[in-house]
Each structure stands twice: as C-alpha cells, then as structure tokens.
Design a protein around this motif. Sequence first.
Motif, PDB file in Angstrom:
ATOM      1  N   THR A  57      13.257  19.256 -38.353  1.00  0.00           N
ATOM      2  CA  THR A  57      13.103  20.709 -38.349  1.00  0.00           C
ATOM      3  C   THR A  57      13.280  21.238 -36.931  1.00  0.00           C
ATOM      4  O   THR A  57      13.273  20.485 -35.948  1.00  0.00           O
ATOM      5  N   GLU A  60      10.295  20.355 -34.841  1.00  0.00           N
ATOM      6  CA  GLU A  60      10.313  18.953 -34.441  1.00  0.00           C
ATOM      7  C   GLU A  60      11.338  18.707 -33.339  1.00  0.00           C
ATOM      8  O   GLU A  60      11.096  17.925 -32.409  1.00  0.00           O
ATOM      9  N   ASN A 772      -4.397  18.864 -38.222  1.00  0.00           N
ATOM     10  CA  ASN A 772      -4.223  17.809 -39.225  1.00  0.00           C
ATOM     11  C   ASN A 772      -5.306  16.748 -39.154  1.00  0.00           C
ATOM     12  O   ASN A 772      -5.180  15.690 -39.771  1.00  0.00           O
ATOM     13  N   ASP A 834       1.261  17.543 -45.158  1.00  0.00           N
ATOM     14  CA  ASP A 834       1.038  17.636 -43.719  1.00  0.00           C
ATOM     15  C   ASP A 834       2.396  17.613 -43.013  1.00  0.00           C
ATOM     16  O   ASP A 834       3.080  16.587 -42.997  1.00  0.00           O
ATOM     17  N   GLU A 835       2.793  18.726 -42.449  1.00  0.00           N
ATOM     18  CA  GLU A 835       4.083  18.828 -41.774  1.00  0.00           C
ATOM     19  C   GLU A 835       3.921  18.862 -40.264  1.00  0.00           C
ATOM     20  O   GLU A 835       4.723  19.460 -39.542  1.00  0.00           O
ATOM     21  N   THR A 836       2.900  18.179 -39.785  1.00  0.00           N
ATOM     22  CA  THR A 836       2.660  18.100 -38.349  1.00  0.00           C
ATOM     23  C   THR A 836       3.859  17.524 -37.615  1.00  0.00           C
ATOM     24  O   THR A 836       4.205  17.956 -36.521  1.00  0.00           O
ATOM     25  N   SER A 840       4.698  12.505 -40.818  1.00  0.00           N
ATOM     26  CA  SER A 840       3.589  12.899 -41.687  1.00  0.00           C
ATOM     27  C   SER A 840       4.089  13.458 -43.007  1.00  0.00           C
ATOM     28  O   SER A 840       3.407  13.353 -44.031  1.00  0.00           O
ATOM     29  N   ARG A 841       5.297  14.028 -43.001  1.00  0.00           N
ATOM     30  CA  ARG A 841       5.832  14.638 -44.223  1.00  0.00           C
ATOM     31  C   ARG A 841       6.749  13.695 -45.000  1.00  0.00           C
ATOM     32  O   ARG A 841       7.274  14.062 -46.051  1.00  0.00           O
ATOM     33  N   GLU A 842       6.939  12.487 -44.486  1.00  0.00           N
ATOM     34  CA  GLU A 842       7.810  11.536 -45.169  1.00  0.00           C
ATOM     35  C   GLU A 842       7.034  10.708 -46.187  1.00  0.00           C
ATOM     36  O   GLU A 842       5.819  10.525 -46.082  1.00  0.00           O
ATOM     37  N   THR A 892      12.372  12.106 -47.473  1.00  0.00           N
ATOM     38  CA  THR A 892      11.670  13.382 -47.435  1.00  0.00           C
ATOM     39  C   THR A 892      11.418  13.874 -48.853  1.00  0.00           C
ATOM     40  O   THR A 892      11.849  13.248 -49.830  1.00  0.00           O
TER      41      THR A 892
END
Length: 965
Positions: A57, A60, A772, A834-836, A840-842, A892
């Motif tokens: 993103t 990121e 988070n 959790d999209e920290t 964390s989002r995988e 993802t």
Amino acid sequence: MVGPTLFHRRKHSWPPEEFISKTTLQLLDYDSAAPPSHAWRRRLNSHANILKEFTITFREAIKMVRLGIRLWSYVREEASHGRKAPIDPFTKDNCRPSASQGVPLGGMGSGSISRGFRGEFKQWQITPGTCDPSPMMSNQFSIFISRENVHKKYASVLAPGQHGSLGKSRDKGISSWGWNLNGQHSTYHALFPRAWTIYDGEPDPELKISCRQISPFIPNNYRDSSLPAAVFVYTLVNTGKERAKVSLVFTWAVSWHLIHFYYIMSRRADVYQLCILQNSIGGTSHMSGGHVNEPFIGEDGVSGVLLHHKTGMGNPPVTFAISACETQNVNVTVLPCFGLSEDSFFTAKDMWETMEKDGKFDQENFNSGPSMPSSPGDTICAAVSASAWVEAHGKCTVSFALSWPSPKVKFSKGSTYDRRYTKFYGTSRRAAVDLVHDALTHYKRWEEEIEAWQNPILRDDRLPEWYKFTLFNELYFLVAGGTVWIDSASLHANGNGQRQQSDLRNLDGKANGIDGKEQQNNLNNGDRNGIESNGLFVDTSQADDEDDVGRFLYLEGVEYVMWNTYDVHFYASYALLMLFPKIELNVQRDFAKAVLSEDTRKVKFLAEGNWGIRKVRGAVPHDLGMHDPWNEMNAYNIHDTSKWKDLNPKFVLQVYRDFAATGDHQFGIDVWPAVRAAMEYMEQFDRDNDDLIENDGFPDQTYDTWTVHGVSAYCGCLWLAALQAAAAMALQVGDKFFAELCKNKFLNAKAALEAKLWNGTYLNYDSGASSNSKSIQTDQLAGQWYTASSGLPPVFEEFKIRSTLQKIFDFNVMKTRGGRMGAVNGMHPDGKVDETCMQSREIWTGVTYAAAATMILSGMEEQGFTTAEGIFTAGWSEEGFGYWFQTPEGWTMDGHYRSLIYMRPLAIWGMQWALTLPKAILDGPKINMVDRVHMSPRSRRFSHNVKVVKHKAKCFGNCKLSCSC
C-alpha cells in the motif's frame, strides 16, 4: 487425536470416477497404471491463469522507502560482482508464473526439474540458488499409432499446446510437430512423488494410455532419495478390433536459441505468449557451444542418448540421459542429434516425419558415436523411440527414464562439493547411464516402498480427503525448493571454504566461555560434575555409511535465496523429522556449531542503515548463508538478527523435540553446549529482571515488517517453551543445576507474561500502546505448539490455551472469507483485519498449518482441519488461486501471492505429527515445572551462575564442519 467418526460423513470430493470413466479405470487396473483413489486432479485442458503478485500500500511504501533505496543499491552492488542478492524484489522473471505446476522430478539435493500438469518440463534448478521457470517445449513425449488393415493413423505430442507458428508448412522446428491433443479427455493425477496422466481416448479413441511418473523420494532411504533420476511408465490398452503399432518418442534438448515459444493459458481464454528463454539449468550456457550428444546401449535392455551439457558462468557440467527399456515386445531406437533451426543437418520436422513414416529410427544410429560439438547458440536435441505392437484388447507397458547428474556443487564464492549421489555412482559423466539403468530396473521397488509409506494415511477413513493428498503434495518443496545434498567426504577431502581465523572463530563446546566438558554445578556441594562428550560433532569421516547421510541445504524460497533459513525451518522441520530424521539431526548439528561461532566481518543492515558484524557468538544465525553456505552465514541483511528474539528459543525447541523424538542421547550430549549458550545469550533481553524477554521496538522476529513493543505474545510464548525444553534436556544430559535455573525462570516469566498480555480470552499482540497492541495474532501459541509436540507440560493452563485457539478460529479464520482462505496473521478484536503492515494483513500458509496443528494437539480437531482446509481451498482447489506445487509464503485477502515455492508450508507435517505422536514422545520422561528450588532474583541469572573460563579458540579434530580454528 482424531476421533473415529469426526470426518466419516464428509464427501469424498475428488474421486477418480469424476474425471475418468469407470470402464477406463477398470482397463487400467494393471501394473499400478490406474491413478490412486486419493490424488490432486486436473483436466489437461484446464485454464492455467496468470498468478497475481502482492503489492504494498501507499502507507507501507512510505514506511519502507529508505529500506527500498538501500536494498536497490545492495542488489546493484552484488550484481557488479556477478552475484545475485538473496532478496531482490526489483528483478522479475521474463515469464510470468502461472497455475500450471505439477509434481517435480527426482530425489532431493541433486538438482530438480519440475513438470507441469500438462506435461511441460520447467522450473529448472540444477545450479544451486538459480531457478529458471521457463518451459522447454521441445522436451516432450509424443505418440504415433497405426493399425493393421486400417488406413487411419494418429500422431501427436502428448501435451496440449499451440502457438502462432503452428501448422506453418515452412517451419522446420517443433511447430511442425503434431500438437493435436485437446486435453478434454485427458487428466492429471498427483500424489507426490508420483503422478499419473491418463489419456482416455486421446489422440486415438481406441487406445487408453496411462503415463506414470515416478521419482525416488522414499522416507528413510538415504541412498535412492538422493538420485537425479525419474521414470515414466506408459501403459497402453488397445480397445480396438485390430492390433496397433504404437511408438512413443521422448525428445530432449540440451540448449536452445534465446527466443523460443512456450504457452501460458490465461484466465479467460487459451491465449499463448512469447517468452525469452534461458537454458535448462540457468544462465546462457548455450552461447558457449561445445555440447555433445552420444548414443549408448546399456545392460538389461536399457539404451538411449547422453546429452553432455557445458554450463555457463563457470558452473559444473551436467549430463542428461534419456532412455527406454527394450523388452521382448518393445523395440528401442534413437536419434542422437537433430536441430530446431532450418539449417540443421536433421531438423525437428525431419524427426517427426521419420516417426510418422517408419515408427522408429535407424538401428545404425547406435553406432554413430559422439556428435560434433555444437556451435555457440545452437540447439542440440535427441530422441529415444520405443515401439511395440499392442494386440486387440491387449495391454503393453513401455518404460522411459531421465537422469541429469551434475556431480559437483559450486557456490558463487568458489566452494565446491560432491553431491550426495556421487557416494554411490561416482563423479564420471557416464554415471548418467547407471542412473537410468537403475531407475528402470528398480522403480517397482521404489513404488512398493512409497506405497508402504503412504497407504496407512490414505486408508485412514477418519481423515478428510483433501488433507491426505495435500499432505503428500506439499512435500514437493523438498525436491523443488532448491535442495542441495552433498557427500560429507568432499568436505574432508578438499577443505573448501576455510575462513581466516581473525574473521570466523569457533568455540567447539564452550558456551559463552564455558568448556562443554566442564563439570556441572552440584546442588549439594557447589562443585561441578563431569559431562563427558567426545566433541561437539560426530566425525563423519570415520562414520559408518549408514550413519553418514551427508549435509543438506534447502532454500527459504526460490525468491528468498538463503539456505536453511532457521526461523522458517522451525515450521517446516516436522517433514524432515518424520521422513528423514538423520538429515534433520544434521541440520541441527550445523546450527549448534554455528551458535558457538562468530564472524567479525562487517555487514550493513538495510532496514536502519547501521553496521554490525556478520555473526555474533551465542546467537543462532538466521540462515547458513547464500554464496558460501556453512562458511559465510547470515545472508539475510535486512535486520541484525543477532537481536531477534525468536531464533534462539526456536533452536532450543527444535533440538529438544528432535532429541526427545529420536531418543538419540549422543545427539543431546553433542549439542548441549550450544543449547546452553543459546539460552544464556537471551538473558540480555530481559530488561527488567522478571525473567521474561522483551522485544525492542522493531520487527525483531520472523515477522520482519511487523514491529513489536515490549513483551510480545509470539516471542514470549516461545521463550517460556524454550525454558521448559532447556530444563527437560538439562535433566536428561545431567546438568541438574541448569535445569533448576530454567524452571525458576519459567515460573517467574510465565507470571509476568500473563500479567502483561492475558486479557481473559487471548494474549494481546504486545504490551505496548500502539493501535495494534491488542490484535489477535494467529501465531501467538507457537511455543505451546512445540511443547505439546515434544511431550512437555503445557505453557499455560488448558482453559487459556483452548480459549485462545477458539478466539483465533472465530476471528482470524472464520472472519477471513468465511474460513476459506486460511488464518490472517493479525485481526483486531472488532473483527477487522490488522493492516498495521504488509505481514499483519497477510495469510501465511505455514502459520495456518501450524495453528491447525496446535488446535489438534489441544483436542480441537474440527477447528484444526477447518482452519487448514482454507489453505487447500484457496491454494490447491479448482476454485482457488492456482498455487499448487508452488505454495507461497502467503497471500493477501484478494489472493495475491508473496514468495512462491516457499519452505514454511511444509508445516502441514506438523499436523500429521500431532495426529500420530510417536511413542518416544508419549512415553518419554516428564518434567515437573512446578517442583523447583527457590532462588533469589540474582541467583536466577544465568550469568551469575556461570564460571567464565577463557580458552584459546581451537577446533576439535573430529569437528563435523569446515572451520578455520
């Protein structure tokens, strides 16, 4: 354990009858020609969609911009020295990956070749650390059929494929061949290490064909499992009224022009694309020329062609052998040399027309001798034909074999070793003849051993069908994961890779200055009793053949080129322990040696741009290296892994599990100094003297983009489990005082962790105050997974373990596309992902399998199998994303992959371990962690109870590793 009726009512959704008619199955019920009842299946005309890679993103990207710049500079610097960086996100393959993979060929560690489910040979990994995914479309099996008194003939390549120049009359290359197979009535059935392709009336409606692909991957067989060879057994069933003459041809190319055609099916239609190709073993070796083909006639009717291949970049040569076995009914002929270009003396089109006309090649070709060496840029091909008459309503078997011996392994910084198979076949290029001979004469024994291994699992009606074949098929990585298996004798013979003593030092049994032979503390009188050891490692130069199984490497992944990445091996190691335990013990010995070594050369760490030394004494290395494994460790340079909090506990946990499972007491004695050193090293991370380690506000563990603050559930649980394992092992090797230290630390650390992280339902992600910190991490009970797997007491009370696992199941699993994708790494307690950060989002495949194994060990079998089934659904099923035989590290929420062909998914064997705990674990000695001698905070410190004795660094004469001491 799995209950007797848990999955009894589940539908078997992959029966062969849904893909092949019952009549054909009955006809092929001969000599193992029919596919097994349990297998992964595809029709040959199935779409092979282009796989989609993950993207970061914008947020990121902003966070990682400095890392990206430093990594880009590092990749360029390595390239200037003719080397590739271990992690290179900037260089992409010319050919985009597609959902077309199948079971790879050969045993472990001698270079691998994969074969797509449509029949294309691809994913070439002969040279260590290189992987060329490009299929070579001239490498094919083809069939030619004619019948008595019937004018109709059939000729076709036995793989569906077409491209722009097919059918052009002027083309004299492979486009002139008969690419007539539609694939609608042909199916592929995979159960690693075997695969079946069934041609149900294609191309001849009255001929049923089964091709059975067999590779020598045989648990506990440390000889045959190292062989670079595979067998293809064709069973022909003639349902017609006239006898048929059937000729099968196996074609192979040594190298080819840089531009060549191959196909990739798109998601929407059968669209074919051009790709730039390299060569079958990496690099551009075809440009050098000098390749030679040579026919041979061997023993027991085995004959064929040798293709001697000179490689580029100074890499060792490889000889391919294609062969067939002549029998009373099967006649074998060869075409030693033909070309793909119009100016070739004998073209691909000439070869095809000869077979269409005669059904065989000239018998005199066996007397032709070696061919002239090829010119630079030329492609040299060869063909082997096996012809037979198949009577009306009769059956016939035709067998082919392929071998690809490359006796030397050369790493990019010069170290060279002999591959494991050379212990039995020598280093001559003529070994290719012996390999195909033995493959063709021994494959039935291989199959018997494979079936004896697999049948108890396949016949267990309690297990869901998807699990049975996915369990075996995930083992593809032990062949296709860049494995290198060398003969130990080559280490002693040439002394490769010696480092200067000023840079690399080894303490051989001295844990932080403690002599491994020194006496232990005696609780009664304060003296130390002797722990006798004959050195840290077994002397493999003197070992019996059965004991010396060589040295083994495998990659973290084909995109993350680091050998034996240890934080990932933590998940994958169950496969080696269950199937090749001697290899697993040797891997642990390598890391035990590494713990007690240091390498003071300076390294720049790319995440922060700071400098440090390559290897710190007492720290478990992240990996055994890339360009010079064993001698130059820690190829990973994103973070300083000497400050990671998971590696040392993972080492202690793996060593104890292996020690307990194998009952190898000498192994325990040998590695104990390293275990103790690893535990002592971790004490520096206990900042507040509560016996619990803290994280340091950066991604200091396997989730290397996911920052941790203070105490963490993941590392904290690993530490608690490691204290238990170290205490149990200390008792068994006689170090009772150290056991008491660990028991005291465990009880204090457990109380501290629960006070800081337990929220009544699960453990918070960490004790910090970030957004988070209260996230639900799928992997938070990794330490509990290992204690339960090793026969140790639970880390926490049973109700807390089950409460945590249920929370993970309800949130990380079931709120992720209804449980059909696996478990997302991080989930907020409000049910939002959790999209920290990226990780964390995988959804990590291996972590999902590990969580499922932990659930099974905790009596939550239904939740465990439902959790793991999400990985099958998303990765392996027809409705999924197409990751079969290339399972990535993760994907993802929209199914985009990161890092294909990855080590961690071997953790599915952790589930099988949980289902079938060995007797040594169930009946092993138990440790009471509550019964302890109370100690003051000061006396609980490892450093307070260690008598530091300085010794000059020296190497025991029977050291297993090459070292420079």
